[in-house]
Design a protein around this motif. Structure first.
Motif, PDB file in Angstrom:
ATOM      1  N   SER A 159      -5.810   1.779   3.834  1.00  0.00           N
ATOM      2  CA  SER A 159      -6.389   1.071   4.992  1.00  0.00           C
ATOM      3  C   SER A 159      -7.757   0.491   4.685  1.00  0.00           C
ATOM      4  O   SER A 159      -8.309  -0.258   5.498  1.00  0.00           O
ATOM      5  N   GLY A 160      -8.310   0.834   3.518  1.00  0.00           N
ATOM      6  CA  GLY A 160      -9.673   0.438   3.183  1.00  0.00           C
ATOM      7  C   GLY A 160      -9.742  -0.836   2.369  1.00  0.00           C
ATOM      8  O   GLY A 160      -8.758  -1.556   2.191  1.00  0.00           O
ATOM      9  N   PRO A 161     -10.928  -1.103   1.821  1.00  0.00           N
ATOM     10  CA  PRO A 161     -11.160  -2.382   1.151  1.00  0.00           C
ATOM     11  C   PRO A 161     -10.607  -2.479  -0.265  1.00  0.00           C
ATOM     12  O   PRO A 161     -10.433  -3.589  -0.775  1.00  0.00           O
ATOM     13  N   HIS A 162     -10.347  -1.345  -0.919  1.00  0.00           N
ATOM     14  CA  HIS A 162      -9.908  -1.387  -2.312  1.00  0.00           C
ATOM     15  C   HIS A 162      -8.390  -1.519  -2.383  1.00  0.00           C
ATOM     16  O   HIS A 162      -7.655  -0.549  -2.569  1.00  0.00           O
ATOM     17  N   ALA A 163      -7.924  -2.758  -2.240  1.00  0.00           N
ATOM     18  CA  ALA A 163      -6.494  -3.030  -2.200  1.00  0.00           C
ATOM     19  C   ALA A 163      -5.907  -3.267  -3.581  1.00  0.00           C
ATOM     20  O   ALA A 163      -4.699  -3.304  -3.751  1.00  0.00           O
ATOM     21  N   GLY A 164      -6.752  -3.457  -4.576  1.00  0.00           N
ATOM     22  CA  GLY A 164      -6.257  -3.775  -5.917  1.00  0.00           C
ATOM     23  C   GLY A 164      -6.251  -5.271  -6.178  1.00  0.00           C
ATOM     24  O   GLY A 164      -6.200  -5.698  -7.336  1.00  0.00           O
ATOM     25  N   ASP A 165      -6.315  -6.073  -5.112  1.00  0.00           N
ATOM     26  CA  ASP A 165      -6.365  -7.535  -5.228  1.00  0.00           C
ATOM     27  C   ASP A 165      -6.832  -8.088  -3.885  1.00  0.00           C
ATOM     28  O   ASP A 165      -6.536  -7.516  -2.826  1.00  0.00           O
ATOM     29  N   VAL A 166      -7.554  -9.188  -3.925  1.00  0.00           N
ATOM     30  CA  VAL A 166      -8.136  -9.728  -2.681  1.00  0.00           C
ATOM     31  C   VAL A 166      -7.059 -10.131  -1.681  1.00  0.00           C
ATOM     32  O   VAL A 166      -7.305 -10.142  -0.464  1.00  0.00           O
ATOM     33  N   ASP A 167      -5.859 -10.466  -2.163  1.00  0.00           N
ATOM     34  CA  ASP A 167      -4.796 -10.909  -1.257  1.00  0.00           C
ATOM     35  C   ASP A 167      -3.764  -9.821  -0.982  1.00  0.00           C
ATOM     36  O   ASP A 167      -2.761 -10.087  -0.302  1.00  0.00           O
ATOM     37  N   ALA A 168      -3.971  -8.619  -1.486  1.00  0.00           N
ATOM     38  CA  ALA A 168      -3.001  -7.543  -1.286  1.00  0.00           C
ATOM     39  C   ALA A 168      -3.020  -7.082   0.166  1.00  0.00           C
ATOM     40  O   ALA A 168      -4.078  -7.032   0.802  1.00  0.00           O
ATOM     41  N   PRO A 169      -1.854  -6.710   0.708  1.00  0.00           N
ATOM     42  CA  PRO A 169      -1.802  -6.283   2.119  1.00  0.00           C
ATOM     43  C   PRO A 169      -2.394  -4.892   2.314  1.00  0.00           C
ATOM     44  O   PRO A 169      -2.526  -4.120   1.362  1.00  0.00           O
ATOM     45  N   ARG A 170      -2.774  -4.592   3.545  1.00  0.00           N
ATOM     46  CA  ARG A 170      -3.245  -3.265   3.939  1.00  0.00           C
ATOM     47  C   ARG A 170      -2.180  -2.601   4.799  1.00  0.00           C
ATOM     48  O   ARG A 170      -1.248  -3.247   5.269  1.00  0.00           O
ATOM     49  N   ASN A 171      -2.294  -1.286   5.019  1.00  0.00           N
ATOM     50  CA  ASN A 171      -1.239  -0.593   5.775  1.00  0.00           C
ATOM     51  C   ASN A 171      -1.376  -0.769   7.284  1.00  0.00           C
ATOM     52  O   ASN A 171      -0.525  -0.286   8.036  1.00  0.00           O
ATOM     53  N   GLY A 172      -2.443  -1.433   7.737  1.00  0.00           N
ATOM     54  CA  GLY A 172      -2.575  -1.738   9.155  1.00  0.00           C
ATOM     55  C   GLY A 172      -3.192  -0.628   9.987  1.00  0.00           C
ATOM     56  O   GLY A 172      -3.397  -0.804  11.197  1.00  0.00           O
ATOM     57  N   PRO A 195       0.796  -1.226   0.000  1.00  0.00           N
ATOM     58  CA  PRO A 195       0.000   0.000   0.000  1.00  0.00           C
ATOM     59  C   PRO A 195       0.830   1.279   0.000  1.00  0.00           C
ATOM     60  O   PRO A 195       0.401   2.303  -0.550  1.00  0.00           O
ATOM     61  N   TRP A 196       2.017   1.247   0.594  1.00  0.00           N
ATOM     62  CA  TRP A 196       2.853   2.445   0.621  1.00  0.00           C
ATOM     63  C   TRP A 196       3.483   2.694  -0.745  1.00  0.00           C
ATOM     64  O   TRP A 196       3.638   3.854  -1.161  1.00  0.00           O
ATOM     65  N   VAL A 197       3.814   1.628  -1.451  1.00  0.00           N
ATOM     66  CA  VAL A 197       4.352   1.785  -2.804  1.00  0.00           C
ATOM     67  C   VAL A 197       3.249   2.233  -3.754  1.00  0.00           C
ATOM     68  O   VAL A 197       3.458   3.072  -4.630  1.00  0.00           O
ATOM     69  N   VAL A 198       2.049   1.700  -3.567  1.00  0.00           N
ATOM     70  CA  VAL A 198       0.902   2.117  -4.373  1.00  0.00           C
ATOM     71  C   VAL A 198       0.624   3.606  -4.158  1.00  0.00           C
ATOM     72  O   VAL A 198       0.339   4.351  -5.104  1.00  0.00           O
ATOM     73  N   ALA A 199       0.718   4.051  -2.895  1.00  0.00           N
ATOM     74  CA  ALA A 199       0.515   5.469  -2.595  1.00  0.00           C
ATOM     75  C   ALA A 199       1.576   6.326  -3.288  1.00  0.00           C
ATOM     76  O   ALA A 199       1.268   7.399  -3.835  1.00  0.00           O
ATOM     77  N   LEU A 200       2.830   5.866  -3.288  1.00  0.00           N
ATOM     78  CA  LEU A 200       3.895   6.591  -3.981  1.00  0.00           C
ATOM     79  C   LEU A 200       3.607   6.675  -5.473  1.00  0.00           C
ATOM     80  O   LEU A 200       3.811   7.727  -6.098  1.00  0.00           O
ATOM     81  N   HIS A 201       3.109   5.591  -6.037  1.00  0.00           N
ATOM     82  CA  HIS A 201       2.754   5.550  -7.460  1.00  0.00           C
ATOM     83  C   HIS A 201       1.703   6.620  -7.780  1.00  0.00           C
ATOM     84  O   HIS A 201       1.814   7.348  -8.773  1.00  0.00           O
ATOM     85  N   PHE A 202       0.714   6.752  -6.924  1.00  0.00           N
ATOM     86  CA  PHE A 202      -0.336   7.749  -7.134  1.00  0.00           C
ATOM     87  C   PHE A 202       0.209   9.162  -6.961  1.00  0.00           C
ATOM     88  O   PHE A 202      -0.096  10.065  -7.758  1.00  0.00           O
ATOM     89  N   ILE A 203       1.022   9.372  -5.944  1.00  0.00           N
ATOM     90  CA  ILE A 203       1.580  10.708  -5.685  1.00  0.00           C
ATOM     91  C   ILE A 203       2.449  11.169  -6.850  1.00  0.00           C
ATOM     92  O   ILE A 203       2.399  12.343  -7.265  1.00  0.00           O
ATOM     93  N   LEU A 204       3.241  10.268  -7.418  1.00  0.00           N
ATOM     94  CA  LEU A 204       4.076  10.627  -8.560  1.00  0.00           C
ATOM     95  C   LEU A 204       3.210  10.997  -9.764  1.00  0.00           C
ATOM     96  O   LEU A 204       3.552  11.912 -10.525  1.00  0.00           O
TER      97      LEU A 204
END
Length: 343
Positions: free
Chosen positions: A232-245, A159-168
Protein backbone atom coordinates in the motif's frame (compact mmCIF):
# COMPACT_ATOMS: atom_id res chain seq x y z
CA UNK A 1 39.18 -38.36 10.83
CA UNK A 2 38.52 -41.97 10.01
CA UNK A 3 36.33 -43.30 7.25
CA UNK A 4 33.85 -44.59 9.82
CA UNK A 5 31.17 -42.08 10.82
CA UNK A 6 28.47 -42.21 13.47
CA UNK A 7 25.76 -39.79 14.38
CA UNK A 8 23.28 -38.98 17.08
CA UNK A 9 20.04 -37.90 15.50
CA UNK A 10 17.93 -34.99 16.80
CA UNK A 11 14.82 -36.99 15.86
CA UNK A 12 16.06 -40.30 17.29
CA UNK A 13 16.24 -41.91 13.84
CA UNK A 14 18.84 -44.57 13.05
CA UNK A 15 19.87 -43.82 9.45
CA UNK A 16 21.97 -46.00 7.25
CA UNK A 17 25.44 -44.73 8.09
CA UNK A 18 27.30 -46.39 5.26
CA UNK A 19 28.85 -44.13 2.64
CA UNK A 20 28.48 -44.98 -1.05
CA UNK A 21 32.04 -46.33 -0.98
CA UNK A 22 31.31 -48.58 2.01
CA UNK A 23 28.23 -49.98 0.28
CA UNK A 24 30.36 -50.99 -2.64
CA UNK A 25 28.93 -48.44 -5.06
CA UNK A 26 32.11 -47.21 -6.69
CA UNK A 27 30.66 -45.81 -9.90
CA UNK A 28 30.68 -42.20 -8.70
CA UNK A 29 33.28 -42.60 -5.96
CA UNK A 30 36.23 -41.61 -8.07
CA UNK A 31 34.49 -38.50 -9.34
CA UNK A 32 33.44 -37.23 -5.90
CA UNK A 33 36.79 -38.15 -4.33
CA UNK A 34 38.43 -35.66 -6.68
CA UNK A 35 36.29 -32.80 -5.26
CA UNK A 36 37.55 -31.67 -1.82
CA UNK A 37 35.06 -32.43 0.92
CA UNK A 38 32.49 -34.23 -1.20
CA UNK A 39 34.24 -37.62 -1.27
CA UNK A 40 33.18 -38.45 2.26
CA UNK A 41 31.57 -35.36 3.76
CA UNK A 42 31.97 -34.76 7.48
CA UNK A 43 29.21 -33.21 9.54
CA UNK A 44 31.14 -29.94 9.81
CA UNK A 45 31.50 -29.81 6.03
CA UNK A 46 27.77 -30.36 5.55
CA UNK A 47 26.94 -27.85 8.27
CA UNK A 48 29.01 -25.15 6.55
CA UNK A 49 27.15 -25.70 3.30
CA UNK A 50 23.83 -25.53 5.16
CA UNK A 51 24.90 -22.18 6.65
CA UNK A 52 25.92 -20.97 3.18
CA UNK A 53 22.48 -21.94 1.89
CA UNK A 54 20.78 -20.02 4.70
CA UNK A 55 22.96 -16.93 4.24
CA UNK A 56 22.38 -16.88 0.49
CA UNK A 57 18.60 -17.14 0.96
CA UNK A 58 18.69 -14.21 3.37
CA UNK A 59 20.91 -12.33 0.93
CA UNK A 60 18.47 -12.76 -1.94
CA UNK A 61 15.74 -11.29 0.29
CA UNK A 62 17.87 -8.19 0.87
CA UNK A 63 18.82 -7.78 -2.79
CA UNK A 64 15.20 -8.27 -3.81
CA UNK A 65 14.32 -5.45 -1.43
CA UNK A 66 16.97 -3.30 -3.07
CA UNK A 67 15.36 -3.94 -6.47
CA UNK A 68 12.02 -2.87 -5.10
CA UNK A 69 13.00 0.30 -3.25
CA UNK A 70 15.15 1.59 -6.10
CA UNK A 71 12.23 1.29 -8.51
CA UNK A 72 14.05 -1.36 -10.55
CA UNK A 73 11.37 -4.05 -10.48
CA UNK A 74 10.74 -3.63 -14.20
CA UNK A 75 14.33 -2.78 -15.06
CA UNK A 76 14.11 -5.93 -17.17
CA UNK A 77 10.57 -5.51 -18.53
CA UNK A 78 9.95 -9.18 -19.35
CA UNK A 79 10.88 -12.69 -18.25
CA UNK A 80 12.72 -15.05 -18.70
CA UNK A 81 14.53 -12.69 -21.07
CA UNK A 82 15.47 -9.23 -19.91
CA UNK A 83 13.96 -7.74 -23.06
CA UNK A 84 12.03 -9.31 -25.93
CA UNK A 85 15.27 -9.64 -27.89
CA UNK A 86 17.94 -10.24 -25.25
CA UNK A 87 18.65 -12.09 -22.01
CA UNK A 88 20.89 -9.23 -20.85
CA UNK A 89 19.99 -5.54 -20.39
CA UNK A 90 21.08 -2.91 -22.87
CA UNK A 91 22.16 0.66 -22.27
CA UNK A 92 18.71 2.17 -22.69
CA UNK A 93 17.48 0.35 -19.57
CA UNK A 94 20.00 2.27 -17.48
CA UNK A 95 20.83 1.55 -13.85
CA UNK A 96 17.44 -0.05 -13.18
CA UNK A 97 18.09 -2.70 -15.80
CA UNK A 98 21.49 -3.44 -14.27
CA UNK A 99 20.03 -3.77 -10.76
CA UNK A 100 17.21 -6.09 -11.80
CA UNK A 101 19.49 -8.20 -14.01
CA UNK A 102 22.04 -8.43 -11.20
CA UNK A 103 19.39 -9.76 -8.83
CA UNK A 104 18.39 -12.36 -11.42
CA UNK A 105 22.01 -13.48 -11.72
CA UNK A 106 22.29 -13.87 -7.94
CA UNK A 107 19.54 -16.47 -8.19
CA UNK A 108 21.95 -18.65 -10.17
CA UNK A 109 24.54 -18.29 -7.40
CA UNK A 110 21.89 -19.43 -4.94
CA UNK A 111 21.06 -22.41 -7.17
CA UNK A 112 24.72 -23.46 -7.27
CA UNK A 113 24.93 -23.28 -3.46
CA UNK A 114 21.69 -25.24 -3.16
CA UNK A 115 22.98 -27.99 -5.46
CA UNK A 116 26.26 -28.23 -3.53
CA UNK A 117 24.36 -28.45 -0.23
CA UNK A 118 22.03 -31.07 -1.68
CA UNK A 119 24.96 -33.22 -2.79
CA UNK A 120 26.72 -32.82 0.57
CA UNK A 121 23.63 -33.84 2.55
CA UNK A 122 22.87 -36.81 0.31
CA UNK A 123 26.45 -38.06 0.49
CA UNK A 124 26.85 -37.55 4.23
CA UNK A 125 26.62 -40.94 5.93
CA UNK A 126 24.62 -39.63 8.89
CA UNK A 127 21.82 -38.00 6.91
CA UNK A 128 18.36 -39.25 7.75
CA UNK A 129 15.61 -39.50 5.17
CA UNK A 130 13.96 -36.30 6.41
CA UNK A 131 17.24 -34.41 5.94
CA UNK A 132 17.38 -35.54 2.33
CA UNK A 133 13.76 -34.60 1.74
CA UNK A 134 14.25 -31.22 3.37
CA UNK A 135 17.32 -30.23 1.34
CA UNK A 136 15.66 -31.53 -1.84
CA UNK A 137 12.56 -29.40 -1.27
CA UNK A 138 14.73 -26.34 -0.59
CA UNK A 139 16.74 -26.95 -3.75
CA UNK A 140 13.57 -27.35 -5.82
CA UNK A 141 11.98 -24.32 -4.16
CA UNK A 142 14.67 -21.96 -5.41
CA UNK A 143 13.96 -22.29 -9.17
CA UNK A 144 10.24 -22.32 -8.37
CA UNK A 145 10.76 -19.04 -6.54
CA UNK A 146 12.50 -17.74 -9.66
CA UNK A 147 9.40 -18.55 -11.68
CA UNK A 148 7.21 -16.65 -9.21
CA UNK A 149 9.63 -13.74 -9.58
CA UNK A 150 9.10 -13.91 -13.32
CA UNK A 151 5.35 -13.85 -12.83
CA UNK A 152 5.68 -10.67 -10.76
CA UNK A 153 7.35 -9.04 -13.78
CA UNK A 154 4.77 -10.38 -16.23
CA UNK A 155 1.96 -9.01 -14.02
CA UNK A 156 3.64 -5.58 -13.89
CA UNK A 157 4.51 -6.02 -10.19
CA UNK A 158 1.04 -6.85 -8.93
CA UNK A 159 1.41 -6.17 -5.18
CA UNK A 160 -0.23 -9.45 -4.13
CA UNK A 161 2.06 -11.48 -6.38
CA UNK A 162 5.05 -9.51 -5.10
CA UNK A 163 3.95 -10.33 -1.54
CA UNK A 164 3.73 -14.03 -2.46
CA UNK A 165 7.24 -13.82 -3.92
CA UNK A 166 8.55 -12.44 -0.62
CA UNK A 167 6.65 -14.96 1.52
CA UNK A 168 8.05 -17.87 -0.50
CA UNK A 169 11.55 -16.49 0.03
CA UNK A 170 10.90 -16.43 3.76
CA UNK A 171 9.65 -20.02 3.68
CA UNK A 172 12.99 -21.00 2.17
CA UNK A 173 14.78 -19.03 4.91
CA UNK A 174 12.87 -20.89 7.61
CA UNK A 175 13.46 -24.26 5.94
CA UNK A 176 17.18 -23.54 5.59
CA UNK A 177 17.27 -22.67 9.29
CA UNK A 178 15.85 -26.11 10.09
CA UNK A 179 18.55 -27.70 7.95
CA UNK A 180 21.29 -25.75 9.76
CA UNK A 181 19.89 -26.87 13.11
CA UNK A 182 19.61 -30.50 12.12
CA UNK A 183 23.15 -30.56 10.74
CA UNK A 184 24.71 -28.79 13.72
CA UNK A 185 27.98 -30.42 14.88
CA UNK A 186 28.20 -28.40 18.10
CA UNK A 187 26.19 -28.71 21.32
CA UNK A 188 22.88 -26.89 21.44
CA UNK A 189 21.19 -26.65 24.85
CA UNK A 190 18.89 -29.66 25.02
CA UNK A 191 17.58 -32.08 27.61
CA UNK A 192 16.32 -35.68 27.73
CA UNK A 193 12.57 -36.05 27.41
CA UNK A 194 10.98 -37.12 30.71
CA UNK A 195 10.01 -40.79 30.71
CA UNK A 196 6.75 -40.02 32.53
CA UNK A 197 4.58 -37.81 30.37
CA UNK A 198 2.51 -36.81 33.42
CA UNK A 199 5.42 -35.29 35.34
CA UNK A 200 5.52 -31.52 36.00
CA UNK A 201 8.74 -31.40 33.95
CA UNK A 202 6.94 -32.68 30.88
CA UNK A 203 4.11 -30.19 31.39
CA UNK A 204 6.63 -27.36 31.62
CA UNK A 205 8.34 -28.57 28.46
CA UNK A 206 5.02 -28.71 26.61
CA UNK A 207 4.29 -25.15 27.68
CA UNK A 208 7.60 -24.09 26.13
CA UNK A 209 6.80 -25.90 22.90
CA UNK A 210 3.35 -24.32 22.66
CA UNK A 211 4.75 -20.87 23.45
CA UNK A 212 7.49 -21.23 20.82
CA UNK A 213 4.93 -22.43 18.27
CA UNK A 214 2.66 -19.47 18.97
CA UNK A 215 5.63 -17.11 18.68
CA UNK A 216 6.52 -18.65 15.32
CA UNK A 217 2.94 -18.31 14.04
CA UNK A 218 2.62 -14.66 15.10
CA UNK A 219 6.00 -13.92 13.53
CA UNK A 220 4.59 -15.17 10.24
CA UNK A 221 1.43 -13.06 10.66
CA UNK A 222 3.56 -9.99 11.35
CA UNK A 223 5.73 -10.63 8.30
CA UNK A 224 2.70 -11.08 6.05
CA UNK A 225 1.09 -7.88 7.32
CA UNK A 226 4.39 -6.16 6.57
CA UNK A 227 3.99 -7.16 2.93
CA UNK A 228 0.49 -5.67 2.99
CA UNK A 229 1.91 -2.40 4.28
CA UNK A 230 4.56 -2.43 1.56
CA UNK A 231 1.89 -3.11 -1.06
CA UNK A 232 0.00 0.00 0.00
CA UNK A 233 3.05 2.25 0.32
CA UNK A 234 5.28 4.16 -2.06
CA UNK A 235 7.86 1.46 -2.81
CA UNK A 236 6.06 -0.31 -5.64
CA UNK A 237 9.18 -1.41 -7.50
CA UNK A 238 8.29 0.87 -10.44
CA UNK A 239 6.65 4.28 -10.77
CA UNK A 240 3.76 2.79 -12.77
CA UNK A 241 3.26 -0.37 -10.69
CA UNK A 242 -0.19 -0.76 -9.10
CA UNK A 243 -0.88 -0.57 -5.36
CA UNK A 244 -3.19 -2.87 -3.39
CA UNK A 245 -5.67 -0.05 -2.76
CA UNK A 246 -5.55 -0.26 1.05
CA UNK A 247 -5.09 2.81 3.19
CA UNK A 248 -1.38 2.91 4.19
CA UNK A 249 -2.08 4.29 7.67
CA UNK A 250 -4.62 1.56 8.46
CA UNK A 251 -2.35 -1.16 7.09
CA UNK A 252 0.56 0.19 9.12
CA UNK A 253 -1.53 0.26 12.31
CA UNK A 254 -2.60 -3.35 11.78
CA UNK A 255 1.02 -4.36 11.28
CA UNK A 256 2.01 -2.43 14.41
CA UNK A 257 -0.69 -4.21 16.42
CA UNK A 258 0.75 -7.56 15.37
CA UNK A 259 4.20 -6.34 16.37
CA UNK A 260 2.94 -5.44 19.85
CA UNK A 261 1.50 -8.95 20.23
CA UNK A 262 4.81 -10.38 19.06
CA UNK A 263 6.71 -8.26 21.59
CA UNK A 264 4.49 -9.59 24.37
CA UNK A 265 5.03 -13.18 23.26
CA UNK A 266 8.77 -12.65 22.91
CA UNK A 267 9.01 -11.30 26.46
CA UNK A 268 6.79 -14.10 27.75
CA UNK A 269 9.05 -16.68 26.09
CA UNK A 270 12.11 -15.05 27.65
CA UNK A 271 10.57 -14.93 31.14
CA UNK A 272 9.43 -18.55 30.82
CA UNK A 273 12.90 -19.68 29.74
CA UNK A 274 14.59 -17.79 32.58
CA UNK A 275 12.17 -18.79 35.34
CA UNK A 276 12.17 -22.48 34.44
CA UNK A 277 15.82 -22.53 33.31
CA UNK A 278 14.86 -23.92 29.90
CA UNK A 279 17.36 -24.71 27.11
CA UNK A 280 15.97 -21.90 24.92
CA UNK A 281 17.12 -19.09 27.24
CA UNK A 282 19.77 -17.88 24.81
CA UNK A 283 17.59 -18.12 21.71
CA UNK A 284 14.75 -16.29 23.52
CA UNK A 285 17.12 -13.48 24.53
CA UNK A 286 18.50 -13.17 21.00
CA UNK A 287 14.96 -13.05 19.58
CA UNK A 288 13.93 -10.24 21.93
CA UNK A 289 17.07 -8.32 20.97
CA UNK A 290 16.34 -8.74 17.26
CA UNK A 291 12.74 -7.74 17.83
CA UNK A 292 13.79 -4.56 19.62
CA UNK A 293 16.20 -3.65 16.82
CA UNK A 294 13.60 -4.39 14.17
CA UNK A 295 11.06 -2.26 16.03
CA UNK A 296 13.44 0.70 16.18
CA UNK A 297 14.15 0.41 12.45
CA UNK A 298 10.44 0.17 11.70
CA UNK A 299 9.51 3.26 13.71
CA UNK A 300 12.41 5.32 12.36
CA UNK A 301 11.64 4.44 8.74
CA UNK A 302 7.97 5.32 9.27
CA UNK A 303 8.74 8.75 10.72
CA UNK A 304 11.45 9.51 8.13
CA UNK A 305 9.29 8.74 5.05
CA UNK A 306 10.73 5.28 4.32
CA UNK A 307 14.35 5.93 3.29
CA UNK A 308 15.76 3.26 1.00
CA UNK A 309 18.51 2.03 3.34
CA UNK A 310 16.15 1.55 6.28
CA UNK A 311 13.56 -0.28 4.18
CA UNK A 312 16.21 -2.77 3.05
CA UNK A 313 17.44 -3.12 6.64
CA UNK A 314 13.86 -3.77 7.78
CA UNK A 315 13.42 -6.55 5.23
CA UNK A 316 16.75 -8.05 6.26
CA UNK A 317 15.62 -7.84 9.89
CA UNK A 318 12.42 -9.69 9.04
CA UNK A 319 14.49 -12.62 7.78
CA UNK A 320 16.60 -12.58 10.96
CA UNK A 321 13.45 -12.54 13.10
CA UNK A 322 12.07 -15.56 11.28
CA UNK A 323 15.36 -17.39 11.80
CA UNK A 324 15.14 -16.58 15.51
CA UNK A 325 11.53 -17.75 15.77
CA UNK A 326 12.30 -20.95 13.89
CA UNK A 327 15.31 -21.63 16.10
CA UNK A 328 13.23 -21.22 19.26
CA UNK A 329 10.80 -23.89 18.08
CA UNK A 330 13.65 -26.24 17.23
CA UNK A 331 15.43 -25.79 20.56
CA UNK A 332 12.16 -26.14 22.49
CA UNK A 333 11.44 -29.47 20.79
CA UNK A 334 14.99 -30.87 20.91
CA UNK A 335 15.58 -33.69 23.39
CA UNK A 336 19.07 -34.94 22.58
CA UNK A 337 22.54 -33.90 21.44
CA UNK A 338 23.67 -33.14 17.88
CA UNK A 339 25.32 -35.75 15.72
CA UNK A 340 29.10 -36.00 15.62
CA UNK A 341 31.62 -37.80 13.46
CA UNK A 342 33.54 -40.59 15.11
CA UNK A 343 37.15 -39.75 15.85
Amino acid sequence: MTTSQTSTRPDGADPDRATPDERGDGRMSGFWRSIPGFGRPTIRFVHRWAIALLVSNVGIVATGGAVRVTGSGLGCPTWPRCTDDSFVPHGELGIHGAIEFGNRMLTWVLIVIAIATWIAVLRYAGSARRDKWLVTLIALGIPFQGVIGGITVLTDLNPWVVALHFILSMILVSAATVLVFRMRPYPTPTEPAPADTDTPGMATRRLGIYLAGLLYAVTWVTIYLGTVVTGSGPHAGDVDAPRNGLDPDNATQLHADAVFVLVGLGLAALVYARVFARPQQRSALVFVGLLALQGVIGFVQFFTDLPVALVIAHMFGSALLLIGATWQVLVARATDQPRVDAA
